[in-house]
Write an enzyme that holds these catalytic residues in place. Structure first.
Site, PDB file in Angstrom:
ATOM      1  N   THR A 105       0.659  -1.276  -0.101  1.00 54.60           N
ATOM      2  CA  THR A 105       0.181  -0.506  -0.130  1.00 54.60           C
ATOM      3  C   THR A 105       1.273   1.109   0.097  1.00 54.60           C
ATOM      4  O   THR A 105       1.230   1.955   0.791  1.00 54.60           O
ATOM      5  CB  THR A 105      -0.747   0.063   0.982  1.00 54.60           C
ATOM      6  N   LYS A 227      -1.625   1.595  13.940  1.00 54.45           N
ATOM      7  CA  LYS A 227      -0.242   1.383  12.835  1.00 54.45           C
ATOM      8  C   LYS A 227       0.221   2.497  12.230  1.00 54.45           C
ATOM      9  O   LYS A 227       1.441   3.065  11.790  1.00 54.45           O
ATOM     10  CB  LYS A 227      -0.984  -0.146  11.855  1.00 54.45           C
ATOM     11  N   CYS A 281       8.106   1.867   5.565  1.00 53.23           N
ATOM     12  CA  CYS A 281       7.004   1.990   6.569  1.00 53.23           C
ATOM     13  C   CYS A 281       7.175   3.344   6.418  1.00 53.23           C
ATOM     14  O   CYS A 281       6.866   4.487   6.791  1.00 53.23           O
ATOM     15  CB  CYS A 281       7.026   1.430   7.261  1.00 53.23           C
ATOM     16  N   TYR A 343      18.855   1.374   3.060  1.00 51.88           N
ATOM     17  CA  TYR A 343      18.458   2.041   4.587  1.00 51.88           C
ATOM     18  C   TYR A 343      18.723   1.649   6.188  1.00 51.88           C
ATOM     19  O   TYR A 343      18.242   2.946   6.676  1.00 51.88           O
ATOM     20  CB  TYR A 343      16.747   2.226   3.659  1.00 51.88           C
ATOM     21  N   ARG A 351      14.931   0.256   0.296  1.00 55.99           N
ATOM     22  CA  ARG A 351      13.816   0.698  -0.502  1.00 55.99           C
ATOM     23  C   ARG A 351      13.894   2.025   0.165  1.00 55.99           C
ATOM     24  O   ARG A 351      14.437   2.489   1.737  1.00 55.99           O
ATOM     25  CB  ARG A 351      12.457   0.082   0.349  1.00 55.99           C
TER      26      ARG A 351
HETATM   27  N1  SAJ Z   1      16.633   6.503  11.777  1.00 53.44           N
HETATM   28  C1  SAJ Z   1      17.534   7.024  12.484  1.00 53.44           C
HETATM   29  N2  SAJ Z   1      17.704   7.976  13.693  1.00 53.44           N
HETATM   30  C2  SAJ Z   1      16.764   6.658  14.382  1.00 53.44           C
HETATM   31  C3  SAJ Z   1      15.906   5.522  14.059  1.00 53.44           C
HETATM   32  C4  SAJ Z   1      16.279   4.958  13.019  1.00 53.44           C
HETATM   33  O1  SAJ Z   1      17.639   7.986  11.426  1.00 53.44           O
HETATM   34  O2  SAJ Z   1      17.148   6.724  15.151  1.00 53.44           O
HETATM   35  C5  SAJ Z   1      16.676   5.951  10.087  1.00 53.44           C
HETATM   36  C6  SAJ Z   1      17.150   4.618  10.263  1.00 53.44           C
HETATM   37  O3  SAJ Z   1      18.426   5.303   9.402  1.00 53.44           O
HETATM   38  C7  SAJ Z   1      16.283   4.476   9.313  1.00 53.44           C
HETATM   39  C8  SAJ Z   1      14.678   4.950   8.741  1.00 53.44           C
HETATM   40  O4  SAJ Z   1      15.062   5.846   9.973  1.00 53.44           O
HETATM   41  O5  SAJ Z   1      16.657   5.547   7.328  1.00 53.44           O
HETATM   42  C9  SAJ Z   1      13.991   3.623   9.591  1.00 53.44           C
HETATM   43  O6  SAJ Z   1      14.585   2.983  10.662  1.00 53.44           O
HETATM   44  P1  SAJ Z   1      14.003   2.357  11.776  1.00 53.44           P
HETATM   45  O7  SAJ Z   1      14.509   1.980  12.437  1.00 53.44           O
HETATM   46  O8  SAJ Z   1      11.992   2.703  12.293  1.00 53.44           O
HETATM   47  O9  SAJ Z   1      13.136   1.067  10.640  1.00 53.44           O
HETATM   48  P2  SAJ Z   1      12.278   0.824  10.030  1.00 53.44           P
HETATM   49  O10 SAJ Z   1      11.669   1.362   9.000  1.00 53.44           O
HETATM   50  O11 SAJ Z   1      12.269  -0.745   9.963  1.00 53.44           O
HETATM   51  O12 SAJ Z   1      11.144   0.381  11.463  1.00 53.44           O
HETATM   52  C10 SAJ Z   1      10.871  -0.726  11.701  1.00 53.44           C
HETATM   53  C11 SAJ Z   1       9.371  -0.414  12.158  1.00 53.44           C
HETATM   54  N3  SAJ Z   1       8.687  -1.579  12.622  1.00 53.44           N
HETATM   55  C12 SAJ Z   1       7.454  -1.761  11.802  1.00 53.44           C
HETATM   56  O13 SAJ Z   1       6.816  -1.181  11.052  1.00 53.44           O
HETATM   57  C13 SAJ Z   1       7.235  -3.289  11.771  1.00 53.44           C
HETATM   58  C14 SAJ Z   1       8.453   0.781  12.846  1.00 53.44           C
HETATM   59  O14 SAJ Z   1       7.662   0.815  13.623  1.00 53.44           O
HETATM   60  C15 SAJ Z   1      10.372   0.223  14.286  1.00 53.44           C
HETATM   61  O15 SAJ Z   1       9.868   0.964  15.427  1.00 53.44           O
HETATM   62  C16 SAJ Z   1      11.852   0.143  14.032  1.00 53.44           C
HETATM   63  O16 SAJ Z   1      11.480  -0.613  12.663  1.00 53.44           O
HETATM   64  C17 SAJ Z   1      12.228  -0.580  14.618  1.00 53.44           C
HETATM   65  O17 SAJ Z   1      12.126   0.121  16.447  1.00 53.44           O
HETATM   66  O18 SAJ Z   1      13.150  -0.953  14.656  1.00 53.44           O
END
Ligand code: SAJ
Length: 445
Positions: A105, A227, A281, A343, A351
């Site tokens: 989505t 969500k 996401c 990423y 992505r």
């Molecule tokens: N990032 C920052 N600073 C931070 C944390 C992340 O710049 O303090 C950046 C990362 O480098 C990345 C992006 O944000 O480019 C997203 O990072 P993320 O740690 O949020 O990882 P995601 O995108 O895989 O988020 C997932 C999400 N989980 C689901 O959707 C089930 C999110 O809800 C979770 O909080 C996150 O994982 C997690 O906590 O690991």
């Protein structure tokens, strides 16, 4: 069949594992869900319109790159035990009582509107294969109101069935993460949003077979808001950290020291500033969250956070231009080595990668770019030293573990100019500066 009969019958068939489970969409989520339900004894039929994905799952291989060892093992066992059948044919779902929809989505990058093409085609194809007594659960992340205004009408139109009396419909958003697909699926609590009490109860009974954490029954709208909201919340948190980094640079302070001391204050948890926010996401869910709000609602914080985070790759360019300017060098014609394209650290998923935006901006300014990423095949062929050789500057965009112990002395000899911009505070500054490098760290003025 009376509405009152739907739930007891489904519960019984779930507990006995007689109910077959259908999964539509063999992406990260659908493949993990198909494996998890097959592992706990359900006969699973997985449908995807992409034949290559079906072929991969049919031989027990996840249809995507990435390190998911447990999932591979489960897919193989499920295939060998005939509990998992992958197909492109929706007709194979006619006898299936429980249908899980896990299709993409996306959000349109220009309009920021939800893209429901995949969702609508899945529902339109599924509808004619449904019979009374079925349970349909959408796991994809949805803009609030989508279950009631898109999913239910599409299913009723395509099936001729009435939700509640003949069809149970729920929304149970996924909470999986690449690299931890199955463990997240098992151990993270789930919000189970039913279009009726019976639908939520049936979905809870189903997920109880694979989830050992809380299953919180609620209505579909609440589930949709939770969500998209949990990811918008994280985006705002990261944006605060990034704005603090920009402020500290302006004031001549070190945001990393500020963060360390600020987080000692009870109840504070400032996240990590960095070179940008990517993934499948966090960049899109904030837009889904506010997509269906009415004209009286004026979002300010959520769009502003997106703007702050999306501007971080451009800020890295600014730091790079400032560093090169000290040597009277501009980006046009400069050679820049970019370390990290995924990423997320120690992931092969690129992505919405901030590095992709950085590379676009560098090339727009006439710089020559060479990319290294130990997790991504097309960028892991040459060692870091070769990628850095002759570079006028190095930009570290992802804090992969592989970059923690770079030999900055050796790299100094091969780079044309010893300039490094550290977008994640991953460079050992003392070591690099001791080896003759000029280090510019994001958030340090
Ligand atoms: N990032 C920052 N600073 C931070 C944390 C992340 O710049 O303090 C950046 C990362 O480098 C990345 C992006 O944000 O480019 C997203 O990072 P993320 O740690 O949020 O990882 P995601 O995108 O895989 O988020 C997932 C999400 N989980 C689901 O959707 C089930 C999110 O809800 C979770 O909080 C996150 O994982 C997690 O906590 O690991």
């Amino acid at each position: 069949m009376e509405a009152d009969d739907l739930l007891p019958r489904l519960r019984q068939r779930i507990e006995s594992r007689e109910a077959q489970v259908g999964v539509i969409g063999l992406g990260y989520v659908g493949t993990a869900v198909a494996g998890a339900f097959a592992k706990c004894g359900f006969e699973v039929t997985a449908v995807d319109v992409v034949a290559e994905k079906v072929a991969a799952v049919s031989v027990g291989r996840p249809p995507f790159e990435g390190h998911e060892p447990e999932l591979e093992a489960i897919l193989k066992v499920a295939n060998d035990s005939d509990l998992l059948h992958a197909t492109t044919d929706y007709d194979d779902l006619r006898s299936v009582e429980i249908l899980l929809v896990a299709v993409e989505t996306p959000v349109d990058p220009e309009s920021r509107r939800p893209g429901y093409k995949a969702l609508r085609s899945a529902l339109d194809a599924l509808g004619p294969r449904l019979s009374a007594g079925r349970l349909v659960i959408v796991e994809s992340t949805l803009a609030p109101g989508t279950t009631d205004r898109v999913v239910v009408p599409a299913l009723e139109a395509a099936s001729g069935l009435k939700t509640g009396a003949e069809l149970l419909v729920a929304h149970c958003p996924e909470r999986v993460m690449p690299g931890r697909l199955l463990s997240n699926l098992r151990h993270m609590s789930r919000v189970v949003g039913g279009t009726s009490r019976e639908a939520a109860a049936a979905a809870v009974a189903l997920y109880r077979c694979v989830v050992d954490a809380d299953l919180d029954a609620t209505d579909a709208l609440t589930a949709e808001i939770v969500k998209a909201g949990e990811n918008a919340y994280r985006d705002v948190q990261i944006a605060f950290a990034n704005e603090m980094a920009l402020l500290c640079e302006d004031l001549g302070a070190d945001v990393w020291r500020v963060r360390e001391l600020l987080n000692k204050s009870p109840g504070r948890n400032m996240l990590l500033p960095g070179a940008g926010v990517g993934g499948h996401c966090i960049p899109k869910d904030p837009w889904l969250l506010i997509a269906n709000a009415g004209p009286e609602f004026h979002p300010r914080l959520i769009p502003a956070a997106r703007e702050v985070n999306d501007a971080m790759p451009g800020h890295v360019i600014h730091l790079l231009e400032e560093s090169l300017a000290f040597e009277d060098v501009g980006l046009d014609g400069a050679s820049v080595a970019v370390l990290g394209y995924a990423y997320l650290a120690d992931s092969d998923d690129d992505r919405n990668s901030p590095s992709a935006e950085l590379v676009r901006l560098l090339e727009e300014r006439g710089a020559g770019v060479r990319i290294h990423d130990p997790w991504i095949d097309r960028y892991s062929g040459a060692p870091v030293a070769d990628v850095v050789a002759g570079a006028d500057a190095v930009v570290l965009m992802v804090s992969h573990s592989a970059y923690e112990h770079l030999d900055w002395a050796a790299l100094h000899a091969s780079a044309s100019r010893p300039i490094v911009v550290d977008g994640r505070r991953s460079v050992d500054r003392a070591l690099a500066e001791g080896a003759g490098w000029t280090v510019r760290t994001i958030g340090v003025g």
